[in-house]
Design an enzyme around this catalytic site. Sequence first.
Site, PDB file in Angstrom:
ATOM      1  N   LYS A   1      -0.142 -10.241  -1.453  1.00 46.51           N
ATOM      2  CA  LYS A   1      -0.549  -9.419  -0.313  1.00 46.51           C
ATOM      3  C   LYS A   1      -1.374 -10.244   0.682  1.00 46.51           C
ATOM      4  O   LYS A   1      -1.795 -11.375   0.384  1.00 46.51           O
ATOM      5  CB  LYS A   1      -1.330  -8.213  -0.835  1.00 46.51           C
TER       6      LYS A   1
ATOM      7  N   TYR B   1       6.347   1.444   0.556  1.00 49.28           N
ATOM      8  CA  TYR B   1       5.340   2.305  -0.074  1.00 49.28           C
ATOM      9  C   TYR B   1       5.690   3.797   0.046  1.00 49.28           C
ATOM     10  O   TYR B   1       4.800   4.651  -0.004  1.00 49.28           O
ATOM     11  CB  TYR B   1       3.952   2.019   0.507  1.00 49.28           C
TER      12      TYR B   1
ATOM     13  N   ASN C   1      -6.229  -5.849  -3.807  1.00 48.12           N
ATOM     14  CA  ASN C   1      -5.915  -6.239  -5.187  1.00 48.12           C
ATOM     15  C   ASN C   1      -4.824  -7.304  -5.300  1.00 48.12           C
ATOM     16  O   ASN C   1      -4.207  -7.477  -6.346  1.00 48.12           O
ATOM     17  CB  ASN C   1      -5.620  -4.998  -6.043  1.00 48.12           C
TER      18      ASN C   1
ATOM     19  N   HIS D   1       1.499  -7.239  -5.542  1.00 48.12           N
ATOM     20  CA  HIS D   1       2.350  -6.088  -5.839  1.00 48.12           C
ATOM     21  C   HIS D   1       3.420  -6.547  -6.820  1.00 48.12           C
ATOM     22  O   HIS D   1       3.956  -7.640  -6.685  1.00 48.12           O
ATOM     23  CB  HIS D   1       3.037  -5.582  -4.561  1.00 48.12           C
TER      24      HIS D   1
ATOM     25  N   GLU E   1      13.339  -2.477  -4.099  1.00 48.98           N
ATOM     26  CA  GLU E   1      12.382  -3.314  -3.366  1.00 48.98           C
ATOM     27  C   GLU E   1      12.953  -4.705  -3.092  1.00 48.98           C
ATOM     28  O   GLU E   1      12.721  -5.273  -2.015  1.00 48.98           O
ATOM     29  CB  GLU E   1      11.073  -3.406  -4.154  1.00 48.98           C
TER      30      GLU E   1
HETATM   31  P1  IDP Z   1       0.193  -0.850  -8.268  1.00 46.21           P
HETATM   32  O1  IDP Z   1       0.107  -1.786  -7.071  1.00 46.21           O
HETATM   33  O2  IDP Z   1      -0.661  -1.336  -9.413  1.00 46.21           O
HETATM   34  O3  IDP Z   1       1.612  -0.520  -8.680  1.00 46.21           O
HETATM   35  P2  IDP Z   1       0.102   1.819  -7.106  1.00 46.21           P
HETATM   36  O4  IDP Z   1      -0.483   3.008  -7.773  1.00 46.21           O
HETATM   37  O5  IDP Z   1       1.589   1.749  -6.975  1.00 46.21           O
HETATM   38  O6  IDP Z   1      -0.495   0.521  -7.809  1.00 46.21           O
HETATM   39  O7  IDP Z   1      -0.552   1.758  -5.646  1.00 46.21           O
HETATM   40  C1  IDP Z   1      -0.013   0.899  -4.663  1.00 46.21           C
HETATM   41  C2  IDP Z   1      -1.147   0.189  -3.958  1.00 46.21           C
HETATM   42  O8  IDP Z   1      -1.885   1.153  -3.216  1.00 46.21           O
HETATM   43  C3  IDP Z   1      -2.178  -0.454  -4.874  1.00 46.21           C
HETATM   44  O9  IDP Z   1      -1.799  -1.749  -5.305  1.00 46.21           O
HETATM   45  C4  IDP Z   1      -3.387  -0.515  -3.970  1.00 46.21           C
HETATM   46  O10 IDP Z   1      -3.279  -1.602  -3.056  1.00 46.21           O
HETATM   47  C5  IDP Z   1      -3.245   0.772  -3.186  1.00 46.21           C
HETATM   48  N1  IDP Z   1      -4.037   1.850  -3.792  1.00 46.21           N
HETATM   49  C6  IDP Z   1      -3.697   2.618  -4.845  1.00 46.21           C
HETATM   50  N2  IDP Z   1      -4.656   3.511  -5.120  1.00 46.21           N
HETATM   51  C7  IDP Z   1      -5.622   3.309  -4.190  1.00 46.21           C
HETATM   52  C8  IDP Z   1      -6.889   3.923  -3.951  1.00 46.21           C
HETATM   53  O11 IDP Z   1      -7.325   4.842  -4.648  1.00 46.21           O
HETATM   54  N3  IDP Z   1      -7.593   3.411  -2.897  1.00 46.21           N
HETATM   55  C9  IDP Z   1      -7.165   2.398  -2.117  1.00 46.21           C
HETATM   56  N4  IDP Z   1      -5.972   1.791  -2.326  1.00 46.21           N
HETATM   57  C10 IDP Z   1      -5.213   2.232  -3.349  1.00 46.21           C
HETATM   58 MG    MG Z   2       3.093   0.515  -7.619  1.00 48.74          MG
END
Ligand code: IDP
Ligand code: MG
Length: 152
Positions: A12, A52, A115, A118, A129
Amino acid sequence: MADVQTTLVLIKPDGVQRSLAGEIITRLERRGLKLVGMKLIQIDEALANRHYEAHVGKPFFPGLVQFITSSPVVALAVQGKNSIEVVRQTMGATDPKSADSGTVRGDLGLDIGRNLVHGSDSPEAAAHELSLFFGSGEIIDWERSIDGWITE
Ligand code: IDP
Ligand code: MG
């Protein structure tokens, strides 16, 4: 091998801006995974919305789209035995504060909104994807001489 999968990884904008792309790619390579596609791209809003799609309507969605379109990402097509699960394990839990040490997010991150990576979460998501980020001919099915030292 039936359990060989190809999955999408994105480094990212925070990972690229922090010069952690090499570190993250190295961790995937050292795990034994094989790169079969790689490019630096600037995601636009249309692609962010498609990528997304599952998160449309969630409170963090607008910020997530703003973030993912804010600066280039590295898109990787990563192949290997059970690569979908193995990549997600190598990345660590979504929120870096609860991600295990030894994972990308647990070692290098602090904030769920920054984080770093992805990874597709299912075979269906991976196929979808990969098709969003790579055109036909951009994923290369190449032989690697060390494969027999990584999987039986
Ligand atoms: P993942 O990336 O571990 O699969 P997902 O639940 O698919 O997690 O969420 C996609 C992305 O959305 C996360 O990697 C993160 O960047 C963002 N995200 C998810 N939950 C939150 C939140 O509660 N606050 C801010 N960003 C979030
Ligand atoms: Mg995800």
